[in-house]
Design a protein around this motif. Structure first.
Motif, PDB file in Angstrom:
ATOM      1  N   PRO A 103      -1.358  -9.765   4.595  1.00  0.00           N
ATOM      2  CA  PRO A 103      -2.257  -8.940   5.394  1.00  0.00           C
ATOM      3  C   PRO A 103      -1.458  -7.995   6.309  1.00  0.00           C
ATOM      4  O   PRO A 103      -0.411  -8.394   6.842  1.00  0.00           O
ATOM      5  CB  PRO A 103      -3.042  -9.959   6.228  1.00  0.00           C
ATOM      6  N   LEU A 104      -1.958  -6.773   6.442  1.00  0.00           N
ATOM      7  CA  LEU A 104      -1.374  -5.709   7.272  1.00  0.00           C
ATOM      8  C   LEU A 104      -0.140  -5.043   6.651  1.00  0.00           C
ATOM      9  O   LEU A 104       0.320  -4.019   7.142  1.00  0.00           O
ATOM     10  CB  LEU A 104      -1.061  -6.178   8.704  1.00  0.00           C
ATOM     11  N   GLU A 105       0.398  -5.598   5.574  1.00  0.00           N
ATOM     12  CA  GLU A 105       1.512  -4.927   4.888  1.00  0.00           C
ATOM     13  C   GLU A 105       0.942  -3.954   3.868  1.00  0.00           C
ATOM     14  O   GLU A 105      -0.097  -4.221   3.263  1.00  0.00           O
ATOM     15  CB  GLU A 105       2.375  -5.935   4.123  1.00  0.00           C
ATOM     16  N   TYR A 106       1.637  -2.840   3.678  1.00  0.00           N
ATOM     17  CA  TYR A 106       1.148  -1.862   2.709  1.00  0.00           C
ATOM     18  C   TYR A 106       2.291  -1.158   1.992  1.00  0.00           C
ATOM     19  O   TYR A 106       3.441  -1.189   2.434  1.00  0.00           O
ATOM     20  CB  TYR A 106       0.248  -0.818   3.387  1.00  0.00           C
ATOM     21  N   ILE A 107       1.912  -0.536   0.870  1.00  0.00           N
ATOM     22  CA  ILE A 107       2.828   0.366   0.162  1.00  0.00           C
ATOM     23  C   ILE A 107       2.199   1.749   0.227  1.00  0.00           C
ATOM     24  O   ILE A 107       1.025   1.915  -0.107  1.00  0.00           O
ATOM     25  CB  ILE A 107       3.035  -0.061  -1.308  1.00  0.00           C
ATOM     26  N   ARG A 108       2.967   2.712   0.696  1.00  0.00           N
ATOM     27  CA  ARG A 108       2.466   4.077   0.810  1.00  0.00           C
ATOM     28  C   ARG A 108       3.017   4.893  -0.357  1.00  0.00           C
ATOM     29  O   ARG A 108       4.212   4.857  -0.624  1.00  0.00           O
ATOM     30  CB  ARG A 108       2.970   4.638   2.142  1.00  0.00           C
ATOM     31  N   MET A 109       2.120   5.573  -1.049  1.00  0.00           N
ATOM     32  CA  MET A 109       2.528   6.409  -2.195  1.00  0.00           C
ATOM     33  C   MET A 109       2.245   7.854  -1.848  1.00  0.00           C
ATOM     34  O   MET A 109       1.118   8.197  -1.512  1.00  0.00           O
ATOM     35  CB  MET A 109       1.620   6.159  -3.398  1.00  0.00           C
ATOM     36  N   GLU A 110       3.252   8.694  -1.974  1.00  0.00           N
ATOM     37  CA  GLU A 110       3.035  10.118  -1.753  1.00  0.00           C
ATOM     38  C   GLU A 110       4.030  10.894  -2.589  1.00  0.00           C
ATOM     39  O   GLU A 110       5.227  10.633  -2.528  1.00  0.00           O
ATOM     40  CB  GLU A 110       3.210  10.452  -0.261  1.00  0.00           C
ATOM     41  N   ASN A 111       3.530  11.835  -3.379  1.00  0.00           N
ATOM     42  CA  ASN A 111       4.392  12.654  -4.242  1.00  0.00           C
ATOM     43  C   ASN A 111       5.334  11.798  -5.090  1.00  0.00           C
ATOM     44  O   ASN A 111       6.513  12.105  -5.190  1.00  0.00           O
ATOM     45  CB  ASN A 111       5.234  13.624  -3.408  1.00  0.00           C
ATOM     46  N   GLY A 112       4.831  10.711  -5.619  1.00  0.00           N
ATOM     47  CA  GLY A 112       5.662   9.886  -6.483  1.00  0.00           C
ATOM     48  C   GLY A 112       6.648   8.991  -5.733  1.00  0.00           C
ATOM     49  O   GLY A 112       7.389   8.239  -6.356  1.00  0.00           O
ATOM     50  N   ALA A 113       6.673   9.066  -4.395  1.00  0.00           N
ATOM     51  CA  ALA A 113       7.595   8.222  -3.626  1.00  0.00           C
ATOM     52  C   ALA A 113       6.839   7.034  -3.028  1.00  0.00           C
ATOM     53  O   ALA A 113       5.684   7.169  -2.616  1.00  0.00           O
ATOM     54  CB  ALA A 113       8.239   9.039  -2.513  1.00  0.00           C
ATOM     55  N   TYR A 114       7.483   5.883  -2.985  1.00  0.00           N
ATOM     56  CA  TYR A 114       6.870   4.661  -2.466  1.00  0.00           C
ATOM     57  C   TYR A 114       7.636   4.222  -1.226  1.00  0.00           C
ATOM     58  O   TYR A 114       8.863   4.150  -1.254  1.00  0.00           O
ATOM     59  CB  TYR A 114       6.965   3.540  -3.509  1.00  0.00           C
ATOM     60  N   THR A 115       6.873   3.928  -0.129  1.00  0.00           N
ATOM     61  CA  THR A 115       7.538   3.335   1.044  1.00  0.00           C
ATOM     62  C   THR A 115       6.724   2.146   1.508  1.00  0.00           C
ATOM     63  O   THR A 115       5.489   2.162   1.426  1.00  0.00           O
ATOM     64  CB  THR A 115       7.632   4.320   2.241  1.00  0.00           C
ATOM     65  N   ARG A 116       7.392   1.134   1.996  1.00  0.00           N
ATOM     66  CA  ARG A 116       6.695  -0.043   2.497  1.00  0.00           C
ATOM     67  C   ARG A 116       6.518   0.050   3.987  1.00  0.00           C
ATOM     68  O   ARG A 116       7.344   0.646   4.687  1.00  0.00           O
ATOM     69  CB  ARG A 116       7.499  -1.304   2.177  1.00  0.00           C
ATOM     70  N   GLY A 117       5.427  -0.552   4.498  1.00  0.00           N
ATOM     71  CA  GLY A 117       5.208  -0.557   5.937  1.00  0.00           C
ATOM     72  C   GLY A 117       4.332  -1.726   6.322  1.00  0.00           C
ATOM     73  O   GLY A 117       3.827  -2.466   5.463  1.00  0.00           O
ATOM     74  N   LYS A 118       4.164  -1.910   7.624  1.00  0.00           N
ATOM     75  CA  LYS A 118       3.295  -2.963   8.127  1.00  0.00           C
ATOM     76  C   LYS A 118       2.635  -2.486   9.411  1.00  0.00           C
ATOM     77  O   LYS A 118       3.324  -1.942  10.288  1.00  0.00           O
ATOM     78  CB  LYS A 118       4.101  -4.238   8.379  1.00  0.00           C
ATOM     79  N   LEU A 119       1.325  -2.660   9.525  1.00  0.00           N
ATOM     80  CA  LEU A 119       0.611  -2.281  10.742  1.00  0.00           C
ATOM     81  C   LEU A 119       0.981  -3.243  11.848  1.00  0.00           C
ATOM     82  O   LEU A 119       1.085  -4.449  11.624  1.00  0.00           O
ATOM     83  CB  LEU A 119      -0.898  -2.363  10.516  1.00  0.00           C
ATOM     84  N   SER A 120       1.169  -2.689  13.063  1.00  0.00           N
ATOM     85  CA  SER A 120       1.391  -3.587  14.198  1.00  0.00           C
ATOM     86  C   SER A 120       0.440  -3.187  15.317  1.00  0.00           C
ATOM     87  O   SER A 120      -0.127  -2.094  15.312  1.00  0.00           O
ATOM     88  CB  SER A 120       2.850  -3.535  14.637  1.00  0.00           C
ATOM     89  N   PHE A 121       0.252  -4.043  16.279  1.00  0.00           N
ATOM     90  CA  PHE A 121      -0.683  -3.826  17.378  1.00  0.00           C
ATOM     91  C   PHE A 121       0.064  -3.927  18.703  1.00  0.00           C
ATOM     92  O   PHE A 121       0.946  -4.784  18.825  1.00  0.00           O
ATOM     93  CB  PHE A 121      -1.808  -4.864  17.317  1.00  0.00           C
ATOM     94  N   PRO A 122      -0.293  -3.131  19.713  1.00  0.00           N
ATOM     95  CA  PRO A 122      -1.239  -2.017  19.634  1.00  0.00           C
ATOM     96  C   PRO A 122      -0.639  -0.861  18.848  1.00  0.00           C
ATOM     97  O   PRO A 122       0.575  -0.711  18.800  1.00  0.00           O
ATOM     98  CB  PRO A 122      -1.438  -1.633  21.105  1.00  0.00           C
ATOM     99  N   GLY A 123      -1.508  -0.034  18.219  1.00  0.00           N
ATOM    100  CA  GLY A 123      -1.019   1.014  17.318  1.00  0.00           C
ATOM    101  C   GLY A 123      -0.735   2.307  18.048  1.00  0.00           C
ATOM    102  O   GLY A 123      -1.086   2.495  19.172  1.00  0.00           O
TER     103      GLY A 123
END
Ligand code: ATP
Ligand code: MG
Length: 225
Positions: free
Chosen positions: A205-225
């Motif tokens: 939960p809260l982890e994501y993979i961001r896809m843009e223009n064929g590039a992939y980056t990993r991230g994680k939401l944190s609080f407060p944003g």
């Protein structure tokens, strides 16, 4: 200001989609947030949205505040037919309004609008819609040419029309577990689809993979944003 484009947020319940949507929308000045769930109320108030429940009131409010800016939470009645119809009507209004103003003031002089749709599978389902209901699918194709940003989120990518999920410049993929949804992810990942679907199935939960223009980056939401 953010680049024009269409952003998709996909992930199971409580994975972080609406949180990410709120953070994206903070950078936008003229926002219509379409969400039928009453649970949005507290968070919509915190993010500065005024609630509107009828399409005619929404149109009037947007016309009155077009140049100054606005944040409206459109909360339709939670009736399936009405969800589809109201999203289509709002989309048609936004495109027509932008085109009329572009004719009058010049395309480069009109403001950018944003339509954000949460729980998309309910209002833009994965089957062909009649012409009367196709305002949103037309906007998916032409929105950028009318200076309209689109942001959509769903728990069930497999149940959202490919007219939306096939057309995105940017995607945030949170955890998904249903085989049909992972197949939809694999389609979005094209040549690297299988690998992408496997990675999405393992996100916390809260982890994501961001896809843009064929590039992939990993991230994680944190609080407060
Ligand atoms: N201020 C906060 N501090 C810590 N955690 C938070 C905070 N706000 C939200 N969360 C957590 O973030 C998680 C994701 O919530 P979010 O509403 O973004 O999920 P979602 O993907 O939109 O889910 P759903 O599909 O059910 O709407 C939740 O588990 C919630 O508890
Ligand atoms: Mg949500």
């Amino acid at each position: 200001m953010a680049k024009f484009g269409r952003i998709g947020l996909f992930g199971r319940s409580q994975s972080g989609k609406s949180t990410m949507m709120d953070r994206i929308l903070r950078h936008h000045r003229r926002v219509i947030l379409f969400d039928a769930l009453p649970a949005r109320a507290a968070n919509a108030a915190q993010e500065g949205y005024t609630q509107i429940t009828s399409v005619s009131d929404l149109i009037e409010a947007v016309q009155a505040n077009y140049w100054d800016g606005f944040r409206y939470w459109f909360k339709p009645d939670d009736d399936e037919d009405y969800l589809v119809l109201s999203l289509s009507d709002i989309s048609k209004f936004m495109v027509d309004h932008q085109n009329q103003n572009a004719d009058r003031y010049g395309f480069d002089n009109i403001p950018e609008l944003t339509l954000a749709v949460d729980e998309m599978a309910d209002c833009f389902p994965n089957h062909n819609l009649s012409k009367k209901l196709n305002g949103f699918s037309r906007m998916c194709r032409s929105g950028r040419h009318s200076r309209i940003h689109l942001v959509g989120a769903t728990q069930r990518p497999a149940e959202v029309s490919t007219k939306f999920r096939g057309q995105l410049e940017k995607r945030f993929l949170f955890n998904l577990t249903e085989p049909a949804d992972l197949r939809a992810v694999a389609e979005m990942g094209a040549a690297r689809g299988r690998e992408l679907a496997d990675a999405v199935s393992l996100l916390k939960p809260l982890e994501y993979i961001r896809m843009e223009n064929g590039a992939y980056t990993r991230g994680k939401l944190s609080f407060p944003g």
